[in-house]
Design an enzyme around this catalytic site. Structure first.
Site, mmCIF file in Angstrom:
data_model
loop_
_atom_site.group_PDB
_atom_site.id
_atom_site.type_symbol
_atom_site.label_atom_id
_atom_site.label_comp_id
_atom_site.label_asym_id
_atom_site.label_seq_id
_atom_site.Cartn_x
_atom_site.Cartn_y
_atom_site.Cartn_z
ATOM 1 N N SER A 213 0.832 -1.199 0.000
ATOM 2 C CA SER A 213 0.000 0.000 0.000
ATOM 3 C C SER A 213 0.861 1.242 0.000
ATOM 4 O O SER A 213 1.991 1.237 0.477
ATOM 5 C CB SER A 213 -0.943 -0.013 1.205
ATOM 6 O OG SER A 213 -0.436 0.814 2.231
ATOM 7 N N LYS A 214 0.266 2.290 -0.567
ATOM 8 C CA LYS A 214 0.946 3.569 -0.636
ATOM 9 C C LYS A 214 1.308 4.054 0.757
ATOM 10 O O LYS A 214 2.365 4.618 0.973
ATOM 11 C CB LYS A 214 -0.001 4.590 -1.285
ATOM 12 C CG LYS A 214 0.434 5.003 -2.669
ATOM 13 C CD LYS A 214 -0.499 6.053 -3.219
ATOM 14 C CE LYS A 214 -1.786 5.421 -3.755
ATOM 15 N NZ LYS A 214 -2.741 6.416 -4.263
ATOM 16 N N ARG A 215 0.366 3.824 1.686
ATOM 17 C CA ARG A 215 0.594 4.296 3.059
ATOM 18 C C ARG A 215 1.832 3.651 3.673
ATOM 19 O O ARG A 215 2.463 4.206 4.539
ATOM 20 C CB ARG A 215 -0.627 3.991 3.932
ATOM 21 C CG ARG A 215 -1.544 5.193 4.087
ATOM 22 C CD ARG A 215 -2.858 4.761 4.677
ATOM 23 N NE ARG A 215 -3.562 3.867 3.746
ATOM 24 C CZ ARG A 215 -4.177 2.748 4.101
ATOM 25 N NH1 ARG A 215 -4.176 2.351 5.348
ATOM 26 N NH2 ARG A 215 -4.794 2.011 3.199
ATOM 27 N N ARG A 216 2.153 2.437 3.223
ATOM 28 C CA ARG A 216 3.349 1.787 3.769
ATOM 29 C C ARG A 216 4.504 1.837 2.778
ATOM 30 O O ARG A 216 5.333 0.941 2.727
ATOM 31 C CB ARG A 216 3.032 0.364 4.190
ATOM 32 C CG ARG A 216 2.343 0.306 5.554
ATOM 33 C CD ARG A 216 2.264 -1.108 6.076
ATOM 34 N NE ARG A 216 1.548 -1.965 5.138
ATOM 35 C CZ ARG A 216 0.229 -2.051 5.084
ATOM 36 N NH1 ARG A 216 -0.503 -1.368 5.915
ATOM 37 N NH2 ARG A 216 -0.345 -2.825 4.196
ATOM 38 N N GLY A 217 4.510 2.886 1.982
ATOM 39 C CA GLY A 217 5.718 3.167 1.198
ATOM 40 C C GLY A 217 5.789 2.631 -0.219
ATOM 41 O O GLY A 217 6.823 2.782 -0.857
#
Ligand code: GLU
Length: 448
Positions: A213-217
């Site tokens: 996910s984008k939130r995790r890089g």
């Protein structure tokens, strides 16, 4: 199930922000399957949910696909089909398969008409090509909403109408959509349309084993392009996220992937994507590039500051390329190395901090002796024999005669590069030539 023999697959991204490798894995599998079977690949931008659309995100998708070489046969923007969607909503209402329901608005502002599907409350089986048969009792779904207003079909409905109208025969998409499929099958059936084949792809996990996910890089596809990854390496790496050809082979060209790809070797369990893996694939694909192509990439990423050094020349670049290739995973790292000052010493004399000259714990006076010895050895090598192998052989003879090589090799390397980190001294000596090598050593010695 569809009896249609032509394979038509699609990638149906929502333009809601920069998409990462997880989305492009879906695109890739759908595209590979279409190309493998000689079918068609359709790109549909699902831009109906205007509140979630992000400006420029469709352009990013088009650019990313073009960069990856994922070519499509047809392109649709879902929002352009709105009249057709309204027509179908009306048809469903007329048939009694859907109805207008007046309900309190979600935002609390009075009442609102939504369109609900009249659920036949039956059990539906998804024949998934990867997961097998998945049977669901749809009663729990109730009379689900298919349009927020007559002008606003929700995902399930717009997706089904477009798949039907675009002739899609294979819906290949992320696992998370499996939960939507029973609703969609009910809609297909209500409209008397053939249900497509389904293949729900396993989750793409990040190195932390959690969903990428984008939130995790997770980075956007265009970031990989800008960092100097090769599209063929990304294609190769991502194609193996959840699929394998059943052999030990790991490096594949685009053509080989098309020839070998099939849905029957797609796994059910989540599969990992990581930059570490991607770097490995990138290195492997760099090795397979032609020297001309490598040069082109290096020139693209080598800063002007380096190209403007007086000692820079086409021949120097030719000599530098193999040294660079040893040290990089991506071409973007050519820029990184240059910006960190790790290429300057190939072209200009570095300034030496004599405090860092000695190998750990060695007195400067002893270092001086070793450096003088090495100087004598190098002076003895003729210009004609000034090659990496010869320099290495001669210097190593001396270094190996000591209890440890470091006290002789470190001050040599440091005199030549002035850096804590640099290629070995033989590589640098061979690159800068005999005169410059000896000049750098003399300068250092004169300062001890
Ligand atoms: N727009 C949906 C998404 O981006 C597409 C789902 C599908 O492939 O059917 O998740």
């Amino acid at each position: 199930m569809s009896n249609n023999t032509q394979v038509i697959t699609r990638f149906a991204p929502s333009p809601t922000g920069a998409a990462h490798a997880g989305s492009y894995r879906s695109a890739m599998f759908a595209w590979l399957y279409a190309r493998h079977t000689g079918g068609k690949f359709v790109l549909r931008i699902e831009d109906t949910d205007t509140a979630r659309n992000q400006d420029g995100s469709d352009t990013q998708i088009l650019e990313s696909l073009a960069w990856l070489g994922i070519n499509y046969d047809e392109l649709y923007y879902q929002s352009k089909a709105i009249e057709r969607h309204q027509e179908i909503i009306n048809e469903l209402i007329a048939k009694g398969s859907a109805y207008v329901s007046t309900e309190p608005a979600k935002d609390g502002n009075g009442m609102k008409d939504v369109i609900r599907f009249r659920n036949p409350n039956k059990s539906v089986t998804v024949h998934d090509m990867i997961r097998g048969d998945v049977t669901v009792d749809t009663t729990d779904l109730g009379d689900f909403v298919i349009a927020r207003t007559i002008n606003e079909p929700v995902f399930h409905l717009a997706n089904v109408i477009d798949d039907h109208d675009e002739g899609v025969t294979y819906v290949i998409r992320a696992e998370e959509h499996l939960a939507n499929t029973p609703r969609q099958i009910l809609i297909f059936e209500a409209l008397g349309w053939e249900v497509p084949h389904y293949a729900h792809l396993p989750l793409v996990l990040g190195p932390d084993k959690l969903k990428l996910s984008k939130r995790r890089g997770a980075l956007s596809m265009l970031t990989y392009r800008d960092k100097g990854y090769l599209p063929e390496a990304v294609l190769n790496c991502v194609a193996l996220v959840g699929w394998n050809p059943g052999t030990e082979q790991e490096i594949f060209s685009r053509e080989e992937l098309i020839a070998l790809f099939d849905l029957d070797r797609v796994q059910k369990g989540g599969a990992m994507f990581s930059e570490e893996k991607l770097n490995w694939f990138n290195r492997e694909h760099i090795k397979r590039l032609s020297p001309e192509k490598i040069r082109e990439y290096v020139l693209q990423y080598l800063p002007d500051r380096i190209k403007n050094f007086e000692t820079y020349s086409e021949e120097k670049l030719t000599a530098l390329i193999p040294i660079l290739i040893e040290r990089i995973a991506t071409f973007g790292e050519v820029t990184t190395l240059a910006e960190a000052g790790e290429l300057d010493f190939f072209f200009v004399t570095p300034t030496i901090d004599t405090a860092l000259l000695s190998f750990k714990g060695i007195e400067l006076s002893e270092t001086k002796v070793h450096l003088q010895q090495v100087q004598n050895i190098l002076e003895g090598i003729s210009e004609e024999s000034w090659t990496l192998d010869e320099i290495k052989e001669q210097v190593m003879k001396y270094a190996d005669s000591l209890p440890k090589r470091g006290p002789a090799l470190h001050p040599l390397r440091f005199s030549l590069s002035g850096r804590e980190k640099s290629p070995d001294p033989f590589t640098i000596s061979a690159f800068i030539g005999k005169t410059e090598t000896l000049a750098r050593i003399s300068t250092t010695l004169s300062r001890i």
